[in-house]
Design a protein around this motif. Structure first.
Motif, PDB file in Angstrom:
ATOM      1  N   CYS A 138      -0.735   4.680   4.547  1.00  0.00           N
ATOM      2  CA  CYS A 138      -2.070   4.073   4.485  1.00  0.00           C
ATOM      3  C   CYS A 138      -2.400   3.249   5.727  1.00  0.00           C
ATOM      4  CB  CYS A 138      -2.234   3.226   3.222  1.00  0.00           C
ATOM      5  SG  CYS A 138      -1.429   1.617   3.289  1.00  0.00           S
ATOM      6  N   TRP A 142      -0.290  -2.029 -10.285  1.00  0.00           N
ATOM      7  CA  TRP A 142      -0.024  -0.589 -10.327  1.00  0.00           C
ATOM      8  C   TRP A 142      -1.279   0.184 -10.716  1.00  0.00           C
ATOM      9  CZ3 TRP A 142       1.492   3.608  -8.661  1.00  0.00           C
ATOM     10  CH2 TRP A 142       1.756   4.742  -9.423  1.00  0.00           C
ATOM     11  N   HIS A 195       5.947  -1.201   0.164  1.00  0.00           N
ATOM     12  CA  HIS A 195       5.245  -0.357  -0.795  1.00  0.00           C
ATOM     13  C   HIS A 195       5.769  -0.638  -2.204  1.00  0.00           C
ATOM     14  CE1 HIS A 195       8.693   2.263   0.382  1.00  0.00           C
ATOM     15  NE2 HIS A 195       8.766   2.360  -0.923  1.00  0.00           N
ATOM     16  N   VAL A 221      -3.719  -5.606  -1.411  1.00  0.00           N
ATOM     17  CA  VAL A 221      -3.453  -4.221  -1.791  1.00  0.00           C
ATOM     18  C   VAL A 221      -4.342  -3.312  -0.951  1.00  0.00           C
ATOM     19  CG1 VAL A 221      -3.421  -2.536  -3.685  1.00  0.00           C
ATOM     20  CG2 VAL A 221      -2.910  -4.945  -4.151  1.00  0.00           C
ATOM     21  N   GLN A 260      -8.179  -3.064  -0.938  1.00  0.00           N
ATOM     22  CA  GLN A 260      -8.628  -2.627  -2.249  1.00  0.00           C
ATOM     23  C   GLN A 260      -8.728  -3.816  -3.202  1.00  0.00           C
ATOM     24  OE1 GLN A 260      -6.095   0.479  -3.607  1.00  0.00           O
ATOM     25  NE2 GLN A 260      -7.488   1.134  -5.218  1.00  0.00           N
ATOM     26  N   GLY A 302       0.829  -1.201   0.000  1.00  0.00           N
ATOM     27  CA  GLY A 302       0.000   0.000   0.000  1.00  0.00           C
ATOM     28  C   GLY A 302       0.858   1.243   0.000  1.00  0.00           C
ATOM     29  N   PRO A 303       0.275   2.368  -0.398  1.00  0.00           N
ATOM     30  CA  PRO A 303       1.022   3.612  -0.443  1.00  0.00           C
ATOM     31  C   PRO A 303       1.463   4.033   0.953  1.00  0.00           C
ATOM     32  CG  PRO A 303      -1.321   4.037  -0.774  1.00  0.00           C
ATOM     33  CD  PRO A 303      -1.144   2.551  -0.781  1.00  0.00           C
ATOM     34  N   ILE A 343       5.805  -2.848  -5.436  1.00  0.00           N
ATOM     35  CA  ILE A 343       4.986  -3.858  -6.128  1.00  0.00           C
ATOM     36  C   ILE A 343       5.852  -5.043  -6.518  1.00  0.00           C
ATOM     37  CG2 ILE A 343       3.479  -4.283  -8.119  1.00  0.00           C
ATOM     38  CD1 ILE A 343       2.923  -1.305  -8.259  1.00  0.00           C
ATOM     39  N   LEU A 394      -3.485   0.272  -7.689  1.00  0.00           N
ATOM     40  CA  LEU A 394      -2.946   1.196  -6.688  1.00  0.00           C
ATOM     41  C   LEU A 394      -3.204   2.643  -7.098  1.00  0.00           C
ATOM     42  CD1 LEU A 394       0.560  -0.111  -5.584  1.00  0.00           C
ATOM     43  CD2 LEU A 394      -1.315   0.526  -4.082  1.00  0.00           C
ATOM     44  N   SER A 446      -5.831   0.482   0.259  1.00  0.00           N
ATOM     45  CA  SER A 446      -6.139   1.816  -0.249  1.00  0.00           C
ATOM     46  C   SER A 446      -5.422   2.833   0.631  1.00  0.00           C
ATOM     47  CB  SER A 446      -7.640   2.046  -0.174  1.00  0.00           C
ATOM     48  OG  SER A 446      -8.012   2.107   1.193  1.00  0.00           O
TER      49      SER A 446
END
Ligand code: ADP
Ligand code: MG
Length: 257
Positions: free
Chosen positions: A46, A248, A196, A210, A219, A42-43, A198, A251, A212
């Motif tokens: 998050c 990607w 983070h 994944v 997600q 995840g970003p 991938i 994401l 959000s």
């Protein structure tokens, strides 16, 4: 059917500061089967670290439960959970051997036995010739291997790894991914690995969750179809690149810049 090792049930968490409320996790639920290598992707921001700390029990959730081996362990640490941190968190005044033996000190294992176990784990991460070195004498990659040996020393049945390679250069990171996979092939354990990246997620995982952006929700859940042992060459195969592109895409949908 494989048994469920860990169940994260309806976990919510918000941080409160100066009257502001920052929701980080909202009703997060996930089951992790025994012996799975699960990656949380995840970003940044998050809530991955927050979730992992809640699973480890070093941080309290506002609501929800952590069920480990069918037992409610919410808010407690231990019970076979081993944690590896991004920033290594070694004691600077302790040698490799004493850092690795540390986790066993509270378990009542005798000193001789502690050192014996610690030496085995140091051997697993290939640091035998550095057992008397202090953290400042080791490279970042070596320090992280000490962190991994320390987590393994308690013989955890579930290993929680929070961006363990996030602070390392790409080459070291690639080498340590392979080292981790080969340890995992030998000493099967359930792993929750946070990243983070991938590429790192696909290379390591049986399954990728994944997340959000904050508040972190699931997600997408992606099975990774590639055979094991994984090989470096995989990373440039068309199937790998296609999966990377798909993830990607997912994401990106969640991220606003
Ligand atoms: P990630 O690991 O996915 O990058 P974190 O779980 O570290 O995300 O943090 C999620 C959000 O919560 C971030 O916005 C972060 O700034 C905030 N946060 C994390 N820890 C605290 C804390 N102790 N107090 C206040 N805010 C925090
Ligand atoms: Mg984090």
């Amino acid at each position: 059917m494989t048994k469920t090792k860990l169940s994260i049930r309806d976990v919510s968490k918000a941080y409160r500061r100066d009257g502001d409320v920052l929701p980080v996790l909202e009703a997060f639920s996930l089951d992790v089967p025994d012996l799975e290598f699960l990656v949380l992707l995840g970003p940044s921001g998050c809530g991955k670290s927050t979730l992992l700390r809640i699973v480890d029990g070093i941080e309290a959730a506002d609501s929800g439960n952590i069920i480990l081996d069918d037992k409610d362990v919410t808010g407690r640490t231990g019970d076979g959970r081993g944690m590896v941190f991004q920033s290594f968190e070694l004691f600077p005044w302790r040698t490799t051997l004493d850092n690795v033996a540390f986790g066993l000190e509270v378990t009542g294992v005798s000193k001789t036995e502690r050192y014996e176990i610690a030496r085995e784990c140091i051997n697993l991460v290939d640091l035998s010739s550095f057992q008397n070195a202090y953290p400042h004498e080791l490279s970042g990659g070596m320090q992280q291997r000490v962190g991994i040996a320390r987590a393994l020393a308690i013989n955890p049945s579930i290993l929680l790894m929070d961006e363990p390679y996030g602070a390392l250069d790409v080459q070291t990171r690639d080498l340590l991914q392979d080292e981790l996979l080969s340890i995992w092939e030998r000493e099967r354990k359930t792993v929750i690995f946070v990243t983070h990246s991938i590429e790192e997620a696909i290379y390591l995982a049986d399954r990728i969750v994944v997340m959000s952006p904050r508040p972190g929700r699931i997600q997408m859940i992606q099975e990774v179809p590639f055979e094991r042992p994984r090989r470096e060459e995989m990373k440039t195969s068309p199937e790998f690149l296609e999966l990377r592109r798909e993830i990607w895409q997912t994401l990106k949908e969640g991220i606003t810049v």
